[in-house]
Design a protein around this motif. Structure first.
Motif, PDB file in Angstrom:
ATOM      1  N   MET A   1      13.244-126.152  29.394  1.00 20.16           N
ATOM      2  CA  MET A   1      12.263-125.952  30.459  1.00 20.16           C
ATOM      3  C   MET A   1      11.800-127.312  30.988  1.00 20.16           C
ATOM      4  O   MET A   1      11.550-128.221  30.220  1.00 20.16           O
ATOM      5  N   ARG A   2      11.685-127.399  32.297  1.00 20.83           N
ATOM      6  CA  ARG A   2      11.190-128.630  32.920  1.00 20.83           C
ATOM      7  C   ARG A   2       9.694-128.472  33.184  1.00 20.83           C
ATOM      8  O   ARG A   2       9.262-127.464  33.740  1.00 20.83           O
ATOM      9  N   ILE A   3       8.921-129.468  32.750  1.00 22.91           N
ATOM     10  CA  ILE A   3       7.477-129.394  32.936  1.00 22.91           C
ATOM     11  C   ILE A   3       6.989-130.615  33.712  1.00 22.91           C
ATOM     12  O   ILE A   3       7.620-131.670  33.700  1.00 22.91           O
ATOM     13  N   ALA A   4       5.852-130.434  34.394  1.00 21.53           N
ATOM     14  CA  ALA A   4       5.161-131.546  35.041  1.00 21.53           C
ATOM     15  C   ALA A   4       3.889-131.803  34.262  1.00 21.53           C
ATOM     16  O   ALA A   4       3.198-130.857  33.875  1.00 21.53           O
ATOM     17  N   VAL A   5       3.578-133.067  33.998  1.00 23.31           N
ATOM     18  CA  VAL A   5       2.306-133.418  33.373  1.00 23.31           C
ATOM     19  C   VAL A   5       1.462-134.137  34.418  1.00 23.31           C
ATOM     20  O   VAL A   5       1.938-135.068  35.082  1.00 23.31           O
ATOM     21  N   LEU A   6       0.228-133.685  34.590  1.00 30.83           N
ATOM     22  CA  LEU A   6      -0.712-134.308  35.527  1.00 30.83           C
ATOM     23  C   LEU A   6      -1.795-135.014  34.722  1.00 30.83           C
ATOM     24  O   LEU A   6      -2.423-134.393  33.846  1.00 30.83           O
ATOM     25  N   ALA A   7      -2.018-136.281  35.018  1.00 33.87           N
ATOM     26  CA  ALA A   7      -2.981-137.069  34.246  1.00 33.87           C
ATOM     27  C   ALA A   7      -3.681-138.055  35.164  1.00 33.87           C
ATOM     28  O   ALA A   7      -3.055-138.640  36.046  1.00 33.87           O
ATOM     29  N   SER A   8      -4.982-138.235  34.922  1.00 34.80           N
ATOM     30  CA  SER A   8      -5.759-139.188  35.728  1.00 34.80           C
ATOM     31  C   SER A   8      -6.133-140.431  34.940  1.00 34.80           C
ATOM     32  O   SER A   8      -6.653-141.389  35.524  1.00 34.80           O
ATOM     33  N   GLY A   9      -5.930-140.407  33.614  1.00 36.36           N
ATOM     34  CA  GLY A   9      -6.480-141.496  32.812  1.00 36.36           C
ATOM     35  C   GLY A   9      -5.517-142.071  31.807  1.00 36.36           C
ATOM     36  O   GLY A   9      -4.350-142.316  32.106  1.00 36.36           O
ATOM     37  N   SER A  10      -6.014-142.227  30.585  1.00 40.52           N
ATOM     38  CA  SER A  10      -5.279-143.009  29.588  1.00 40.52           C
ATOM     39  C   SER A  10      -3.990-142.332  29.116  1.00 40.52           C
ATOM     40  O   SER A  10      -2.995-142.992  28.836  1.00 40.52           O
ATOM     41  N   GLY A  11      -4.010-141.018  29.011  1.00 44.25           N
ATOM     42  CA  GLY A  11      -2.759-140.317  28.744  1.00 44.25           C
ATOM     43  C   GLY A  11      -2.331-140.255  27.287  1.00 44.25           C
ATOM     44  O   GLY A  11      -1.134-140.210  27.003  1.00 44.25           O
ATOM     45  N   THR A  12      -3.299-140.215  26.364  1.00 47.62           N
ATOM     46  CA  THR A  12      -2.873-140.077  24.958  1.00 47.62           C
ATOM     47  C   THR A  12      -2.240-138.707  24.719  1.00 47.62           C
ATOM     48  O   THR A  12      -1.313-138.590  23.911  1.00 47.62           O
ATOM     49  N   ASN A  13      -2.722-137.683  25.416  1.00 48.27           N
ATOM     50  CA  ASN A  13      -2.073-136.364  25.277  1.00 48.27           C
ATOM     51  C   ASN A  13      -0.671-136.391  25.867  1.00 48.27           C
ATOM     52  O   ASN A  13       0.251-135.800  25.303  1.00 48.27           O
ATOM     53  N   LEU A  14      -0.508-137.070  27.000  1.00 42.10           N
ATOM     54  CA  LEU A  14       0.837-137.241  27.550  1.00 42.10           C
ATOM     55  C   LEU A  14       1.740-137.900  26.503  1.00 42.10           C
ATOM     56  O   LEU A  14       2.879-137.474  26.298  1.00 42.10           O
ATOM     57  N   GLN A  15       1.205-138.934  25.834  1.00 41.78           N
ATOM     58  CA  GLN A  15       2.034-139.652  24.858  1.00 41.78           C
ATOM     59  C   GLN A  15       2.498-138.721  23.730  1.00 41.78           C
ATOM     60  O   GLN A  15       3.657-138.788  23.312  1.00 41.78           O
ATOM     61  N   THR A  16       1.612-137.851  23.275  1.00 40.72           N
ATOM     62  CA  THR A  16       2.041-136.944  22.193  1.00 40.72           C
ATOM     63  C   THR A  16       3.076-135.946  22.717  1.00 40.72           C
ATOM     64  O   THR A  16       3.991-135.573  21.983  1.00 40.72           O
ATOM     65  N   LEU A  17       2.942-135.552  23.981  1.00 45.87           N
ATOM     66  CA  LEU A  17       3.952-134.648  24.554  1.00 45.87           C
ATOM     67  C   LEU A  17       5.299-135.375  24.682  1.00 45.87           C
ATOM     68  O   LEU A  17       6.353-134.782  24.450  1.00 45.87           O
ATOM     69  N   ILE A  18       5.243-136.653  25.036  1.00 51.50           N
ATOM     70  CA  ILE A  18       6.482-137.446  25.103  1.00 51.50           C
ATOM     71  C   ILE A  18       7.098-137.556  23.712  1.00 51.50           C
ATOM     72  O   ILE A  18       8.293-137.296  23.516  1.00 51.50           O
ATOM     73  N   ASP A  19       6.268-137.932  22.748  1.00 54.88           N
ATOM     74  CA  ASP A  19       6.797-138.216  21.401  1.00 54.88           C
ATOM     75  C   ASP A  19       7.252-136.950  20.678  1.00 54.88           C
ATOM     76  O   ASP A  19       8.278-136.950  20.003  1.00 54.88           O
ATOM     77  N   GLN A  20       6.474-135.884  20.803  1.00 49.51           N
ATOM     78  CA  GLN A  20       6.753-134.700  19.975  1.00 49.51           C
ATOM     79  C   GLN A  20       7.661-133.683  20.663  1.00 49.51           C
ATOM     80  O   GLN A  20       8.245-132.836  19.989  1.00 49.51           O
ATOM     81  N   ILE A  21       7.783-133.758  21.987  1.00 51.46           N
ATOM     82  CA  ILE A  21       8.583-132.766  22.704  1.00 51.46           C
ATOM     83  C   ILE A  21       9.699-133.426  23.506  1.00 51.46           C
ATOM     84  O   ILE A  21      10.874-133.170  23.284  1.00 51.46           O
ATOM     85  N   HIS A  22       9.308-134.285  24.432  1.00 54.32           N
ATOM     86  CA  HIS A  22      10.277-134.854  25.381  1.00 54.32           C
ATOM     87  C   HIS A  22      11.394-135.621  24.666  1.00 54.32           C
ATOM     88  O   HIS A  22      12.560-135.538  25.027  1.00 54.32           O
ATOM     89  N   ARG A  23      10.998-136.365  23.630  1.00 52.92           N
ATOM     90  CA  ARG A  23      11.983-137.223  22.950  1.00 52.92           C
ATOM     91  C   ARG A  23      12.733-136.491  21.848  1.00 52.92           C
ATOM     92  O   ARG A  23      13.636-137.071  21.228  1.00 52.92           O
ATOM     93  N   ASP A  24      12.364-135.249  21.574  1.00 50.00           N
ATOM     94  CA  ASP A  24      13.013-134.511  20.484  1.00 50.00           C
ATOM     95  C   ASP A  24      14.211-133.741  21.053  1.00 50.00           C
ATOM     96  O   ASP A  24      14.035-132.767  21.792  1.00 50.00           O
ATOM     97  N   PRO A  25      15.408-134.166  20.711  1.00 52.22           N
ATOM     98  CA  PRO A  25      16.585-133.518  21.304  1.00 52.22           C
ATOM     99  C   PRO A  25      16.770-132.074  20.856  1.00 52.22           C
ATOM    100  O   PRO A  25      17.527-131.326  21.490  1.00 52.22           O
ATOM    101  N   THR A  26      16.061-131.686  19.800  1.00 50.18           N
ATOM    102  CA  THR A  26      16.202-130.299  19.341  1.00 50.18           C
ATOM    103  C   THR A  26      15.305-129.345  20.131  1.00 50.18           C
ATOM    104  O   THR A  26      15.398-128.125  19.976  1.00 50.18           O
ATOM    105  N   ILE A  27      14.402-129.905  20.947  1.00 50.19           N
ATOM    106  CA  ILE A  27      13.488-129.063  21.743  1.00 50.19           C
ATOM    107  C   ILE A  27      13.912-129.137  23.209  1.00 50.19           C
ATOM    108  O   ILE A  27      13.983-130.229  23.789  1.00 50.19           O
ATOM    109  N   ASP A  28      14.179-127.986  23.804  1.00 50.77           N
ATOM    110  CA  ASP A  28      14.715-127.952  25.163  1.00 50.77           C
ATOM    111  C   ASP A  28      13.586-127.934  26.204  1.00 50.77           C
ATOM    112  O   ASP A  28      13.447-126.994  26.985  1.00 50.77           O
ATOM    113  N   ILE A  29      12.758-128.983  26.155  1.00 50.29           N
ATOM    114  CA  ILE A  29      11.666-129.136  27.127  1.00 50.29           C
ATOM    115  C   ILE A  29      11.689-130.594  27.593  1.00 50.29           C
ATOM    116  O   ILE A  29      11.678-131.502  26.764  1.00 50.29           O
ATOM    117  N   GLN A  30      11.726-130.791  28.905  1.00 48.54           N
ATOM    118  CA  GLN A  30      11.725-132.153  29.450  1.00 48.54           C
ATOM    119  C   GLN A  30      10.504-132.338  30.345  1.00 48.54           C
ATOM    120  O   GLN A  30      10.180-131.446  31.127  1.00 48.54           O
TER     121      GLN A  30
END
Ligand code: GRF
Length: 206
Positions: A1-30
């Protein structure tokens, strides 16, 4: 699944989504795109460091907020995103955008909704004097922080807490729960029944 992340600030939640989902090749979410209304948002730097496309959309470039939302929708469609994940995005969508993407916009809020909605949930809970606060992940509806609740987790408020220390305690749970919520959504395990949300997976609730 392709997702959009919307962020106005520091983005620590974005970072966890990058680290735990986006970068995990076993999870089909980009994360197909990170969109911000703030060109200075550190979230944009985080996205660029992970080679994720970024788009900056400024309110002042549009006649009104409906047209501003429409510009965001154009990018959502352009990047073919099925889910919109708000991670510290500080603008409120107008009803046409919410209707178009009903149950496809997720938000994270640093308080136990319906208590303390709005931009200062941590501060408002602290000033009210609650002994317990927490995090809420919910779908976005036409109200401010009123949509169906997907997950919550509680944290204690300590006597000597200030806004920074309480927010830090809450963010530990934000970073734990938000990737789970996105994964459950992508797996089709989140069912909405009116205002109530059922998660079809016992061991991943908070
Ligand atoms: C989070 O606390 C979230 O609950 C709220 O905005 C904050 C964003 O934090 N909506 P970060 O930018 O992800 O660190």
């Amino acid at each position: 699944m392709r997702i959009a992340v919307l962020a106005s600030g520091s983005g620590t939640n974005l970072q966890t989504l990058i680290d735990q989902i986006h970068r995990d090749p076993t999870i089909d979410i980009q994360i197909a795109v990170v969109i911000s209304d703030n060109p200075q948002a550190y979230a944009l730097t985080r996205a660029r460091e992970s080679d994720i496309p970024t788009e900056v959309i400024l309110t002042e470039d549009y006649a009104d907020r409906v047209q501003f939302d429409e510009a965001i929708a154009e990018q959502i469609e352009r990047y073919r995103c099925e889910l919109i994940v708000l991670a510290g995005y500080m603008k409120v969508f107008q009803p046409p955008f919410v209707r178009r993407y009903r149950y496809r916009i997720m938000n994270i809020h640093p308080a136990l909704l319906p208590a303390f909605p709005g931009a200062h949930g941590v501060r408002d809970a602290l000033e009210y004097g609650v002994k317990v606060s927490g995090v809420t992940i919910h779908f976005v509806d036409e109200g401010v922080d009123t949509g169906p609740i997907i997950m919550q987790a509680a944290v204690p408020v300590m006597p000597d807490d200030d806004e920074t220390s309480l927010h830090a305690r809450i963010q530990v749970h934000e970073h734990r729960l938000y990737p789970k919520a996105v994964e459950l959504y992508a797996a089709g395990k989140i069912k909405i029944e009116g205002q109530r949300v059922r998660i079809l997976d016992d061991d991943t609730t908070s």
